[in-house]
Write an enzyme that holds these catalytic residues in place. Structure first.
Site, PDB file in Angstrom:
ATOM      1  N   LYS A 210      34.474 109.818  51.028  1.00  0.00           N
ATOM      2  CA  LYS A 210      34.504 110.661  52.226  1.00  0.00           C
ATOM      3  C   LYS A 210      33.127 110.723  52.867  1.00  0.00           C
ATOM      4  O   LYS A 210      32.096 110.633  52.198  1.00  0.00           O
ATOM      5  CB  LYS A 210      34.976 112.059  51.813  1.00  0.00           C
TER       6      LYS A 210
ATOM      7  N   SER B   7      41.003 117.608  55.198  1.00  0.00           N
ATOM      8  CA  SER B   7      39.912 116.967  55.896  1.00  0.00           C
ATOM      9  C   SER B   7      39.560 115.576  55.366  1.00  0.00           C
ATOM     10  O   SER B   7      38.738 114.880  55.958  1.00  0.00           O
ATOM     11  CB  SER B   7      38.667 117.854  55.818  1.00  0.00           C
TER      12      SER B   7
ATOM     13  N   SER C 182      42.122 119.831  51.208  1.00  0.00           N
ATOM     14  CA  SER C 182      41.634 118.636  51.903  1.00  0.00           C
ATOM     15  C   SER C 182      41.809 117.327  51.144  1.00  0.00           C
ATOM     16  O   SER C 182      41.625 116.260  51.728  1.00  0.00           O
ATOM     17  CB  SER C 182      40.159 118.817  52.268  1.00  0.00           C
TER      18      SER C 182
END
Length: 560
Positions: A135, A210, A234
């Site tokens: 990420k 996310s 997320s």
């Protein structure tokens, strides 16, 4: 005068595009369109960029197989890394999932690992030669960790995040970072710098957030395994949206230090600690990654990590018919009633587990906690009043992204006494959930990931089914069960008024075009007691087998 966000975004996107090798660019007939069901999952196989060997590496072998063959010298890291770099490049052109691209560095490292293996005959660490995507919030020396904020762009990290160092020490090859929503508090991965990540299985639906870029990349098989983060869902939400397995560990299991989160240093200690964990195609890959992390002495890299290896954690010992896994079925959080297809899914899941001789099923009611969990979670997450994020955005005149507009507002910071009361309420709720574990003698609980199927872009409703578990600091994971079939589009809403505003919005999702859900993956969430991460993952492996009969469609036991 500070540079405006539009100019920064244009420069950043151009910089990213320049890092895609020209020979890996898609022809227009592949880059401009999806199939009739808005899926682009088959483009990598059809576009002609990948060789037959590269298709085999990226489609037929999971991360566990790849690690085994790399460690045995049956595959070279440079071949594996190149294959996934090419497939990631294809994914980027189709669903816009990447932020930072460092394919050249990755291929160079892969060659070094291959040479070291040739000389010594031994692999470097438990992840020798395996490409892993991460990420955007993770820091990698020499690359931005902009998290989609214009003011953070073109400011390369000078250190690695703790988990990045551990992965490198274990022999992994990092080759790209993936897209996130602005502020990382949204459920659809859109920001003004990199744009929106699309769902590769159906580009009308959300890819989640996310860690949405990570979910989309793994779904495109542009990564064998990715690392996301989770403070309210997320990891689990993108896993559900993209039909993948995702694991949110307990705080203290996986190093998190050195992240770019946009908040002031120390803020997380006042609220809810985010955790990092894997997103993959199956449970065993997640276990392999978490084992490698646990064996890498993570407590030496992050003071918050408990000094306990994977093997030292409590295992799931009850796997025989004489000692079945005790599974608590949770059908609703009591705040938002699941829509008919989610109720049907939970009936299917309960029936499949009851028929599986290694499992004992118990109905568990936690509905009295749901509204309180949401209220306390929202209170704790808004301690700062979003002031720091608005300060970042105002430096370049950057607006909120669509999902956040109307939801996120600048508010006064909470006073110390209110923070103290919220922390006391959190502790009370954690004590209450412990009593439920003990009263029912449960190994795990199974509940919905959300009260609705994977919705259209910017339509995700409440996060309470996931965020409640962050507040309680319970390890949890997502398991795909089956696809949404035409029969799942049947069923009407209950009579009577909605429970609240969130429940009204949820009913609105069912009033929309239901056919858009057909073909999307339906998943459930698995939860274990605090710090019982090994038990969680081993339980998920049992449930993965138990759910196998459901993959063909709704079970006969489906009823509302």
């Amino acid at each position: 005068m500070p540079e405006i966000w539009q100019d920064i975004a244009e420069r950043k996107q151009r910089h990213r595009a320049e890092r895609l090798p020209k020979k890996w660019l898609l022809r227009s007939e592949f880059s401009n369109g999806a199939s009739s069901n808005n899926s682009v999952l088959d483009v990598p196989r059809k576009c002609g960029i990948l060789t037959s060997k590269e298709l085999h590496i990226t489609e037929d072998l999971d991360a566990t197989n790849l690690v085994a063959q790399l460690a045995a010298g049956k595959l070279k890291s440079v071949d594996v890394v190149t294959a996934f770099c090419k497939r990631a490049a294809i994914a980027q052109q189709l669903v816009n999932c990447l932020t930072e691209i460092f394919f050249e560095d990755a291929i160079s490292r892969a060659k070094e690992l291959d040479e070291q293996f040739r000389k010594t005959g031994k692999p470097v660490g438990l992840l020798h030669g395996l490409p892993i995507s991460i990420k955007d919030s993770f820091k990698v020396k020499g690359y931005d960790a902009s998290v989609g904020v214009a003011g953070f762009c073109f400011k390369p990290a000078t250190i690695n995040s703790a988990l990045v160092d551990l992965l490198l020490e274990q022999g992994a090859v990092l080759y790209c970072k993936t897209n996130v929503p602005l502020t990382m508090m949204a459920l659809d991965s859109h920001n003004n710098v990199f744009g929106r990540t699309l769902n590769p299985a159906n580009r009308l639906l959300t890819a989640g957030g996310s860690s949405g870029g990570e979910g989309a990349l793994v779904a495109m098989r542009g990564s064998p395994i990715g690392i996301g983060t989770d403070v309210g869902g997320s990891i689990r939400i993108p896993a559900m949206c993209n039909g993948l397995v995702g694991v949110k560990p307990s705080h203290g299991r996986v190093p998190y230090a050195g992240q770019e989160g946009g908040a002031l240093a120390g803020t997380s200690k006042l609220g809810i600690e985010s955790t990092a964990g894997p997103i993959a195609r199956n449970v065993r890959d997640c276990e392999m990654l978490l084992r490698a992390v646990g064996e890498g002495n993570p407590w030496l890299l992050d003071p918050d990590v408990i000094p306990q290896s994977w093997d030292q954690q409590s295992p799931l010992t009850a796997q025989s018919p004489s000692q079945p896994v005790r599974v608590g079925i949770v059908r609703t959080d009591g705040h938002v009633t699941p829509l008919p297809p989610m109720q049907r899914l939970m009936c299917d899941v309960a029936s499949a587990l009851q028929a599986y001789n290694a499992v004992e099923v118990i109905e568990v009611d936690i509905s009295s906690l749901g509204p309180r969990l949401l209220k306390v979670f929202n209170g704790v997450m808004s301690i700062d009043g979003a002031n720091t994020w608005f300060d970042h955005l105002e430096l370049t005149g950057e607006p909120l992204s669509p999902w956040l507009a109307g939801r996120l507002k600048r508010r006064p910071q909470k006073p110390l006494d209110e923070v103290r009361k919220l922390q006391a309420q959190k502790l009370d709720l954690q004590s209450e959930i412990q009593k439920i574990w003990k009263k029912n003698n449960l190994d795990i609980m199974v509940l919905p990931v959300a009260p609705h199927p994977t919705p259209k872009t910017d339509s995700w409703n409440t996060t309470n089914y996931t965020s409640a578990l962050n507040l309680l600091d319970l390890p949890s994971g997502v398991l795909p069960v089956r696809k949404f079939h035409e029969a799942d589009a049947q069923g009407e809403l209950p009579d009577g008024p909605p429970l609240n505003g969130w429940d009204k919005i949820n009913r609105g999702i069912w009033s929309d075009d239901r056919d858009v859900f057909i073909g999307s993956m339906m998943s459930v969430q698995v939860v274990a007691p605090k710090l019982m991460d090994r038990k969680l993952v081993e339980s998920m492996a049992v449930l993965e087998k138990a759910f196998a009969p459901l993959k063909d469609g709704p079970g006969k036991a489906s009823k509302l």
